[in-house]
Design an enzyme around this catalytic site. Structure first.
Site, PDB file in Angstrom:
ATOM      1  N   ASN A   7       0.869  -1.175   0.000  1.00  0.00           N
ATOM      2  CA  ASN A   7       0.000   0.000   0.000  1.00  0.00           C
ATOM      3  C   ASN A   7       0.910   1.232   0.000  1.00  0.00           C
ATOM      4  O   ASN A   7       1.548   1.534   1.005  1.00  0.00           O
ATOM      5  CB  ASN A   7      -0.881  -0.045   1.256  1.00  0.00           C
ATOM      6  CG  ASN A   7      -1.855   1.113   1.330  1.00  0.00           C
ATOM      7  OD1 ASN A   7      -1.876   1.975   0.444  1.00  0.00           O
ATOM      8  ND2 ASN A   7      -2.652   1.140   2.376  1.00  0.00           N
ATOM      9  N   ARG A  91      -2.798  -2.317  -3.223  1.00  0.00           N
ATOM     10  CA  ARG A  91      -4.004  -1.541  -2.970  1.00  0.00           C
ATOM     11  C   ARG A  91      -3.991  -0.360  -3.935  1.00  0.00           C
ATOM     12  O   ARG A  91      -3.031   0.414  -3.965  1.00  0.00           O
ATOM     13  CB  ARG A  91      -4.003  -1.023  -1.538  1.00  0.00           C
ATOM     14  CG  ARG A  91      -5.223  -0.188  -1.283  1.00  0.00           C
ATOM     15  CD  ARG A  91      -5.155   0.528   0.027  1.00  0.00           C
ATOM     16  NE  ARG A  91      -6.393   1.272   0.226  1.00  0.00           N
ATOM     17  CZ  ARG A  91      -6.464   2.388   0.931  1.00  0.00           C
ATOM     18  NH1 ARG A  91      -5.394   2.882   1.515  1.00  0.00           N
ATOM     19  NH2 ARG A  91      -7.620   3.002   1.069  1.00  0.00           N
ATOM     20  N   HIS A 180     -13.152   2.623   0.606  1.00  0.00           N
ATOM     21  CA  HIS A 180     -13.101   1.629   1.695  1.00  0.00           C
ATOM     22  C   HIS A 180     -13.802   0.328   1.291  1.00  0.00           C
ATOM     23  O   HIS A 180     -14.275  -0.425   2.147  1.00  0.00           O
ATOM     24  CB  HIS A 180     -13.796   2.147   2.981  1.00  0.00           C
ATOM     25  CG  HIS A 180     -13.085   3.280   3.651  1.00  0.00           C
ATOM     26  ND1 HIS A 180     -13.768   4.325   4.253  1.00  0.00           N
ATOM     27  CD2 HIS A 180     -11.771   3.538   3.834  1.00  0.00           C
ATOM     28  CE1 HIS A 180     -12.901   5.170   4.777  1.00  0.00           C
ATOM     29  NE2 HIS A 180     -11.686   4.718   4.530  1.00  0.00           N
ATOM     30  N   LEU A 209     -15.183   3.431  10.580  1.00  0.00           N
ATOM     31  CA  LEU A 209     -14.918   4.694  11.272  1.00  0.00           C
ATOM     32  C   LEU A 209     -13.463   4.750  11.703  1.00  0.00           C
ATOM     33  O   LEU A 209     -13.091   4.229  12.764  1.00  0.00           O
ATOM     34  CB  LEU A 209     -15.833   4.821  12.502  1.00  0.00           C
ATOM     35  CG  LEU A 209     -17.323   4.571  12.274  1.00  0.00           C
ATOM     36  CD1 LEU A 209     -18.084   4.620  13.595  1.00  0.00           C
ATOM     37  CD2 LEU A 209     -17.900   5.592  11.293  1.00  0.00           C
ATOM     38  N   ARG A 241     -11.067  15.643   7.180  1.00  0.00           N
ATOM     39  CA  ARG A 241     -11.867  15.968   5.984  1.00  0.00           C
ATOM     40  C   ARG A 241     -13.264  16.418   6.389  1.00  0.00           C
ATOM     41  O   ARG A 241     -13.852  15.861   7.317  1.00  0.00           O
ATOM     42  CB  ARG A 241     -11.979  14.747   5.072  1.00  0.00           C
ATOM     43  CG  ARG A 241     -10.683  14.424   4.363  1.00  0.00           C
ATOM     44  CD  ARG A 241     -10.804  13.158   3.546  1.00  0.00           C
ATOM     45  NE  ARG A 241      -9.797  12.204   3.951  1.00  0.00           N
ATOM     46  CZ  ARG A 241      -9.880  10.901   3.769  1.00  0.00           C
ATOM     47  NH1 ARG A 241     -10.931  10.367   3.184  1.00  0.00           N
ATOM     48  NH2 ARG A 241      -8.930  10.106   4.172  1.00  0.00           N
ATOM     49  N   GLY A 331     -10.445   1.986  13.327  1.00  0.00           N
ATOM     50  CA  GLY A 331      -9.913   2.461  14.615  1.00  0.00           C
ATOM     51  C   GLY A 331     -10.965   2.900  15.616  1.00  0.00           C
ATOM     52  O   GLY A 331     -10.969   2.441  16.764  1.00  0.00           O
ATOM     53  N   GLU A 386      -8.221  -5.312   5.603  1.00  0.00           N
ATOM     54  CA  GLU A 386      -8.195  -5.032   4.158  1.00  0.00           C
ATOM     55  C   GLU A 386      -7.055  -5.775   3.473  1.00  0.00           C
ATOM     56  O   GLU A 386      -7.184  -6.229   2.343  1.00  0.00           O
ATOM     57  CB  GLU A 386      -8.063  -3.516   3.936  1.00  0.00           C
ATOM     58  CG  GLU A 386      -9.328  -2.766   4.317  1.00  0.00           C
ATOM     59  CD  GLU A 386      -9.073  -1.308   4.655  1.00  0.00           C
ATOM     60  OE1 GLU A 386      -8.653  -1.041   5.807  1.00  0.00           O
ATOM     61  OE2 GLU A 386      -9.294  -0.443   3.802  1.00  0.00           O
TER      62      GLU A 386
END
Ligand code: AMP
Length: 407
Positions: A7, A91, A180, A209, A241, A331, A386
């Site tokens: 990644n 990824r 995601h 989240l 964001r 997290g 992931e």
């Protein structure tokens, strides 16, 4: 089968060497601050001691070589040669409209990833750098791209089209893509494994989240809507964001604050969200600590975050005409009983009741039911993984490709 999952960010390479058959981590780590005066290199083998050091690493290719040198070093005994790695899974954040699934990387795929640079300028260019570095260092090993957007390909046009002139969709592909995807896919599959209900009849809301946050409505196993959109900036409020805004606010800010587009971009991506609201931190742990000391703006940031979750959950129960389970992950979702409880409070009339004791006693890394037995909608904490999805996809595609003569 050993798969190296990669990644890449603009100045970092994260890796995870996974045994895809046993679904176990063998070694993970990262190289950070590539191109800076000194870079930081971390390795965490599952067996053996962790290592952290500083080195001079000037490119993603050098970073990958550093990782391979560590894995192959006789003193670490993790792999004996690069040929032990049977596939590399990358990824890739944005697959545009083209990629519905993971794919074996060839020139055409790399060109398509390039075509999506404008759609994900912060992510796709470093993702491609990672691919080129792996092709350079591991030329005989199949490379597979796994896209964050792929799982959301099932979102129908009425959910992915924006109310702007249709030619903008046709010319520039302006539409909702969603992100995601590997995480929403993974946690929903973990839920299906738990339940005896058939996947096709099941409606799930997945709440990822973390520092980035998105919520997805998953019906019959397919994503039918998600909170992030054209880019990962939209949807619910996140660490730094903004999430959704009235678009007029953008023109208004530019005029009133006399700022240009690039400053606005930085403001919305890096200085907004929980950080902007609180004026203190983007990290939820810091906000919770400060709010409990009486800081009003930190409390407001938490309130906005939880209200956004509640809004999306309510909306997605509506669009799916009901819901079987709500899943919390990443997290904040996995670790904060306070946020889970607050986000789903006062929703008994929709059939959601949290069991306080179950919610407080979630063990890290374990799938845990946190709803009360009387709740018609089940609620679970499901740790995401992931990298494992990427490893399994890469193993499958590499095996099918015929590029793995040793299999
Ligand atoms: P991620 O992006 O998935 O790594 O998630 C990062 C976010 O999870 C940060 O906002 C952390 O503060 C938050 N987080 C991690 N552990 C906890 C915890 N125990 N309580 C609240 N938030 C947490």
């Amino acid at each position: 089968m050993l798969v190296l999952v990669i990644n890449c960010g603009s100045s970092s390479v994260k890796y995870n060497l996974i045994d895809s058959a046993n679904e176990t981590d063998v070694c993970k780590g990262m190289v950070e601050r590539i191109g800076a005066v000194t870079s930081i290199v971390k390795h965490e083998p599952t067996e053996g001691s962790r290592r952290k050091e500083t080195k001079v690493i000037s490119s993603h290719t050098e970073a990958l070589q550093e990782i391979l040198d560590y894995l192959m070093s006789p003193s670490n005994k993790i792999i004996s040669s690069a040929a032990d790695i049977k596939a590399v899974g990358h990824r890739v954040v944005h697959g545009g409209e083209k990629f519905k699934d993971a794919v074996l990387i060839d020139d055409e795929v790399k060109e398509a990833i390039k075509q999506a640079f404008d759609l994900a300028p912060l992510h796709n260019p470093p993702n491609l750098k990672g691919i080129e570095a792996a092709e350079d260092r591991l030329p005989d090993i199949p490379q597979v791209a796994v896209f964050d957007t792929a799982f959301h390909h099932s979102i129908p046009p009425h959910a992915y089209l924006y109310g702007i002139p249709n030619r903008l969709y046709r010319r520039h592909k302006i539409r909702k893509y969603g992100f995601h995807g590997t995480s929403h896919y993974f946690v929903s599959r973990q839920y299906y494994k738990l339940t005896d209900k058939s996947k096709t009849e099941t409606r799930v809301i997945s709440c990822h989240l973390g520092n980035g946050a998105s919520i997805a409505a998953i019906k019959g196993g397919d994503s039918i809507d998600t909170s992030m959109g054209f880019t990962p900036l939209s949807g619910m409020v996140m660490g730094t964001r903004s999430g959704d805004l009235d678009p007029s606010i953008l023109f208004y800010i530019m005029e009133k604050e006399e700022i240009q587009l690039n400053s606005l971009h930085a403001m919305l991506n890096r200085h907004s969200g929980l950080l902007g609201l609180s004026g203190y931190a983007s990290d939820m742990r810091d906000l919770i600590a400060e709010a409990s000391n009486g800081d009003r703006r930190c409390q407001q940031a938490i309130d906005v975050f939880c209200y956004d979750i509640k809004k999306y959950v309510g909306t997605y129960i509506g669009v799916m005409n009901g819901c079987d389970a709500i899943l919390f992950t990443a997290g904040i979702g996995e670790n904060s009983s306070l946020i889970r409880k607050k986000a789903l409070a006062d929703m008994e009339n929709l059939g959601i009741e949290i069991d306080e004791i179950r919610n407080e006693n979630v063990q890290p890394g374990e799938i845990t039911k946190i709803s009360a037995d009387s709740s018609t909608i089940e609620v679970y904490v499901v740790p995401t993984n992931e990298e494992l999805v990427i490893a399994i996809d890469a193993a499958k595609i590499a095996s099918a490709s015929g590029q793995t003569p040793w299999l």
